[in-house]
Design a protein around this motif. Structure first.
Motif, PDB file in Angstrom:
ATOM      1  N   SER A 164       0.833  -1.211   0.000  1.00  0.00           N
ATOM      2  CA  SER A 164       0.000   0.000   0.000  1.00  0.00           C
ATOM      3  C   SER A 164       0.865   1.258   0.000  1.00  0.00           C
ATOM      4  O   SER A 164       0.514   2.262  -0.623  1.00  0.00           O
ATOM      5  CB  SER A 164      -0.885   0.065   1.241  1.00  0.00           C
ATOM      6  OG  SER A 164      -1.766  -1.005   1.270  1.00  0.00           O
ATOM      7  N   SER A 216       1.827   2.518  -3.190  1.00  0.00           N
ATOM      8  CA  SER A 216       0.749   2.839  -4.122  1.00  0.00           C
ATOM      9  C   SER A 216      -0.254   3.798  -3.490  1.00  0.00           C
ATOM     10  O   SER A 216      -0.002   4.997  -3.414  1.00  0.00           O
ATOM     11  CB  SER A 216       0.104   1.521  -4.573  1.00  0.00           C
ATOM     12  OG  SER A 216      -0.972   1.731  -5.416  1.00  0.00           O
ATOM     13  N   THR A 217      -1.383   3.263  -2.967  1.00  0.00           N
ATOM     14  CA  THR A 217      -2.447   4.151  -2.473  1.00  0.00           C
ATOM     15  C   THR A 217      -2.009   5.039  -1.313  1.00  0.00           C
ATOM     16  O   THR A 217      -2.580   6.100  -1.110  1.00  0.00           O
ATOM     17  CB  THR A 217      -3.680   3.342  -2.013  1.00  0.00           C
ATOM     18  OG1 THR A 217      -3.229   2.198  -1.305  1.00  0.00           O
ATOM     19  CG2 THR A 217      -4.518   2.907  -3.188  1.00  0.00           C
ATOM     20  N   ALA A 218      -1.031   4.610  -0.537  1.00  0.00           N
ATOM     21  CA  ALA A 218      -0.604   5.410   0.617  1.00  0.00           C
ATOM     22  C   ALA A 218       0.833   5.894   0.460  1.00  0.00           C
ATOM     23  O   ALA A 218       1.598   5.940   1.413  1.00  0.00           O
ATOM     24  CB  ALA A 218      -0.767   4.610   1.902  1.00  0.00           C
ATOM     25  N   GLU A 238       1.981   8.743   0.292  1.00  0.00           N
ATOM     26  CA  GLU A 238       2.320   9.881   1.153  1.00  0.00           C
ATOM     27  C   GLU A 238       2.688   9.435   2.570  1.00  0.00           C
ATOM     28  O   GLU A 238       3.397  10.141   3.282  1.00  0.00           O
ATOM     29  CB  GLU A 238       1.200  10.920   1.181  1.00  0.00           C
ATOM     30  CG  GLU A 238      -0.119  10.486   1.807  1.00  0.00           C
ATOM     31  CD  GLU A 238      -1.085   9.853   0.803  1.00  0.00           C
ATOM     32  OE1 GLU A 238      -0.639   9.098  -0.075  1.00  0.00           O
ATOM     33  OE2 GLU A 238      -2.305  10.102   0.922  1.00  0.00           O
ATOM     34  N   GLU A 249      -2.227  -3.091  -6.953  1.00  0.00           N
ATOM     35  CA  GLU A 249      -3.599  -2.755  -6.578  1.00  0.00           C
ATOM     36  C   GLU A 249      -4.504  -2.558  -7.791  1.00  0.00           C
ATOM     37  O   GLU A 249      -5.625  -3.062  -7.825  1.00  0.00           O
ATOM     38  CB  GLU A 249      -3.613  -1.520  -5.665  1.00  0.00           C
ATOM     39  CG  GLU A 249      -3.117  -1.884  -4.261  1.00  0.00           C
ATOM     40  CD  GLU A 249      -2.838  -0.686  -3.363  1.00  0.00           C
ATOM     41  OE1 GLU A 249      -2.424   0.365  -3.892  1.00  0.00           O
ATOM     42  OE2 GLU A 249      -3.022  -0.809  -2.151  1.00  0.00           O
ATOM     43  N   MET A 253      -8.404   8.607  -7.452  1.00  0.00           N
ATOM     44  CA  MET A 253      -7.147   8.102  -6.886  1.00  0.00           C
ATOM     45  C   MET A 253      -6.068   8.091  -7.946  1.00  0.00           C
ATOM     46  O   MET A 253      -4.920   8.416  -7.699  1.00  0.00           O
ATOM     47  CB  MET A 253      -7.350   6.698  -6.326  1.00  0.00           C
ATOM     48  CG  MET A 253      -8.326   6.688  -5.182  1.00  0.00           C
ATOM     49  SD  MET A 253      -8.369   5.079  -4.425  1.00  0.00           S
ATOM     50  CE  MET A 253      -7.554   5.426  -2.926  1.00  0.00           C
ATOM     51  N   LYS A 263      -2.206   7.738  -6.968  1.00  0.00           N
ATOM     52  CA  LYS A 263      -2.281   6.726  -5.918  1.00  0.00           C
ATOM     53  C   LYS A 263      -2.346   5.307  -6.471  1.00  0.00           C
ATOM     54  O   LYS A 263      -2.342   4.355  -5.714  1.00  0.00           O
ATOM     55  CB  LYS A 263      -3.498   6.985  -5.022  1.00  0.00           C
ATOM     56  CG  LYS A 263      -3.251   8.087  -4.009  1.00  0.00           C
ATOM     57  CD  LYS A 263      -4.478   8.339  -3.171  1.00  0.00           C
ATOM     58  CE  LYS A 263      -4.175   9.207  -1.974  1.00  0.00           C
ATOM     59  NZ  LYS A 263      -3.777   8.451  -0.794  1.00  0.00           N
ATOM     60  N   ARG A 302      -0.547   2.789  -9.148  1.00  0.00           N
ATOM     61  CA  ARG A 302       0.538   2.541 -10.096  1.00  0.00           C
ATOM     62  C   ARG A 302       0.006   1.830 -11.322  1.00  0.00           C
ATOM     63  O   ARG A 302      -0.778   0.895 -11.193  1.00  0.00           O
ATOM     64  CB  ARG A 302       1.528   1.569  -9.471  1.00  0.00           C
ATOM     65  CG  ARG A 302       2.651   2.192  -8.774  1.00  0.00           C
ATOM     66  CD  ARG A 302       3.473   1.067  -8.141  1.00  0.00           C
ATOM     67  NE  ARG A 302       4.433   1.672  -7.250  1.00  0.00           N
ATOM     68  CZ  ARG A 302       5.723   1.763  -7.519  1.00  0.00           C
ATOM     69  NH1 ARG A 302       6.212   1.244  -8.613  1.00  0.00           N
ATOM     70  NH2 ARG A 302       6.531   2.355  -6.679  1.00  0.00           N
TER      71      ARG A 302
END
Ligand code: SF4
Ligand code: SF4
Lengths: 290, 184
Positions: free
Chosen positions: A10, A13-15, A17, B129, B153, B158, B160
């Motif tokens: 994660s 990717s989504t996190a 930051e 993801e 996203m 967010k 890839r």
């Protein structure tokens, strides 16, 4: 000081930051983070749901790498942290399955797990006396009393015997204390460690919407202007699943708040949020945030 | 409701105690687990009932229940259970038994998600993801659910586009294989 670093999927990717702010904070404090070479996914909820073998073997892969590297392993993701701790407990209990798995790991990876890896979540690490020493004098109370709800979720405290580094897992405090040192006012509230629904967000968004609604309503009731987490699943769910009419509450990662209090440039991290936290910070007098 | 006579069978409890590592027999039905469970509103069996049904050997009801898939694995139950019973682990053992026996999961989307997630790890050692979401949507036909969110996203960088993988994939595959070797 040097630490091994396990970001997990994660944080790549989504996190992103969460990873960027963690790395920036530790670098600023003079701590070197060495990313664990060739780490693999911890298996997360899906691993333990469908495959007991993998739920231990995948984290064990990373425990073996960390043990070989020799430094404490810093883990920001609460889910990865929990999987690693659960695998450590499984190995320590020494069942027949654990012994067989270690044998197999020896064949596959050329190394057994000896039980020596030290797994540290970011909050646990920041609360460590050494890190507290490094933070001393560097953290500025920049948040000017902003009321914040520290949200711990599930995976940092449960099951208590396996995962918790808090004195009272039902009433965790370490994140509240860090927030107070950044000048925020941590609120006392009811949903600190209620579940956000985690990975159910994808197959069952309606369940997560309901859980998030309750958590955010509780934070609001306590007077919080934003929520702070240390878990990429919690942050993504709270940031993306608020659908009530009122203005959504921003959801920070704890390392972003620490970064702000250390005077680091938080804009690249904050820009990635779905609920933009920058207007709130600007109102609070943080002019540097653009 | 008509009273139903249940003849307890000890077989299931032995299997599930072994598979989950949980002392199912110790449960004395205090209901603390259910009191703290965050998703009871979406369950057909309450967590304390899952434990009781295992004790009684009511396998069919368990394997066909939504509850075993609905459990969020938040582990509030084990944190509060006076007997240290982890119902998430019991639910996991029941999920695995459901699939092994070819029973249709009561919440197929949840099962499909977990399968897509594990498939995503299997190839390269890490979850991709975006790829995993696409595989999940293909399997469940839920193409339009959360598309806007996905786009938001994506715009914020967010998600890839390309998966990343391990360098030493052989080592990883060998460990993965142990599943078959180890469970002889
Ligand atoms: S809390 Fe434990 S003992 Fe009480 S009903 Fe639930 S599983 Fe049984
Ligand atoms: S682990 Fe599952 S059964 Fe236990 S409290 Fe959480 S959601 Fe309910």
């Amino acid at each position: 000081m040097k630490l091994s670093y396990y970001p997990g999927c994660s944080l790549h990717s989504t996190a992103a930051e969460f990873s960027a702010s963690t790395e920036a904070v530790f670098r600023h404090l003079g701590v070197e983070l060495q990313e664990l070479e060739d780490w693999c996914c911890c298996g997360a909820t899906s691993g333990h749901s469908l495959n007991s073998y993998l739920s231990h073997a995948l984290p064990l892969h990373n425990l073996i790498l960390a043990e070989a590297a020799g430094e404490d392993l810093l883990v920001p993701c609460a889910a990865c942290y929990n999987s690693l701790k659960a695998a450590q407990a499984f190995m320590a209990a020494g069942s027949q399955e654990a012994l067989e798995l270690n044998e197999w790991a020896d064949q596959a990876l050329g190394r057994q797990y000896q039980g020596g890896a030290k797994v540290r979540h970011v909050i646990d690490m920041l609360a460590d006396p050494t890190m507290q020493g490094l933070l001393e004098g560097r953290l500025k109370p920049v948040l000017n009393g902003l009321p914040l709800a520290a949200y711990y979720g599930c995976l940092l405290t449960r099951p208590p015997k396996v995962a918790s580094f808090e004195a009272n897992p039902e009433q965790p405090q370490l994140m509240d204390r860090l927030l107070a040192r950044c000048g925020a006012t941590p609120v006392a509230w009811s949903h600190k460690n209620e579940c956000c629904g985690a990975s159910l967000a994808i197959p069952q968004p309606q369940v997560v919407v309901e859980l998030v609604r309750k958590i955010v309503a509780a934070a609001r009731r306590a007077g919080a202007k934003a929520i702070v987490t240390a878990c990429p699943l919690c942050q993504t769910n709270l940031d993306s699943r608020q659908v009530n009419g009122e203005e959504a509450l921003p959801v920070f990662f704890i390392t972003e708040i620490i970064g702000l209090a250390l005077g680091l440039n938080a804009t690249p991290w904050l820009k990635k949020h779905l609920v933009d936290p920058r207007p709130l910070l600007q109102q609070q007098g943080l002019r540097a945030v653009s | 409701m008509a009273a139903q006579q249940v003849i307890p069978s000890p077989r299931l409890v032995l299997v599930i105690e072994k598979a989950s590592g949980q002392p199912v027999s110790r449960c004395y039905q205090c209901h603390k687990c259910t009191g703290g469970c965050p998703v009871t509103g979406f369950m057909d069996l309450m967590p304390h009932q899952v434990v009781r049904y295992v004790q009684l050997g009511l396998e069919e009801d368990l394997l066909k229940s939504k509850t075993i898939w609905q459990c969020a694995a938040c582990r509030t139950c084990i944190s509060r259970c006076p007997n240290g019973i982890d119902i998430a682990a019991i639910n996991d053992a029941l999920k695995q038994r459901t699939l092994a026996r070819g029973v249709q999961p009561a919440l197929p989307a949840v099962a499909a998600f977990h399968q897509a997630f594990l498939n995503s790890i299997k190839g390269k050692g890490r979850v991709h993801e975006l790829g995993m979401m696409i595989a999940f949507k293909m399997k469940t036909g839920s193409y339009f659910q959360d598309v806007l969110l996905g786009l938001q996203m994506f715009r914020r960088g967010k998600l890839r586009l390309l998966p990343e993988g391990l360098k030493n994939r052989e080592r990883f595959r060998a460990l993965w294989q142990g599943e078959k070797e180890g469970q002889r």
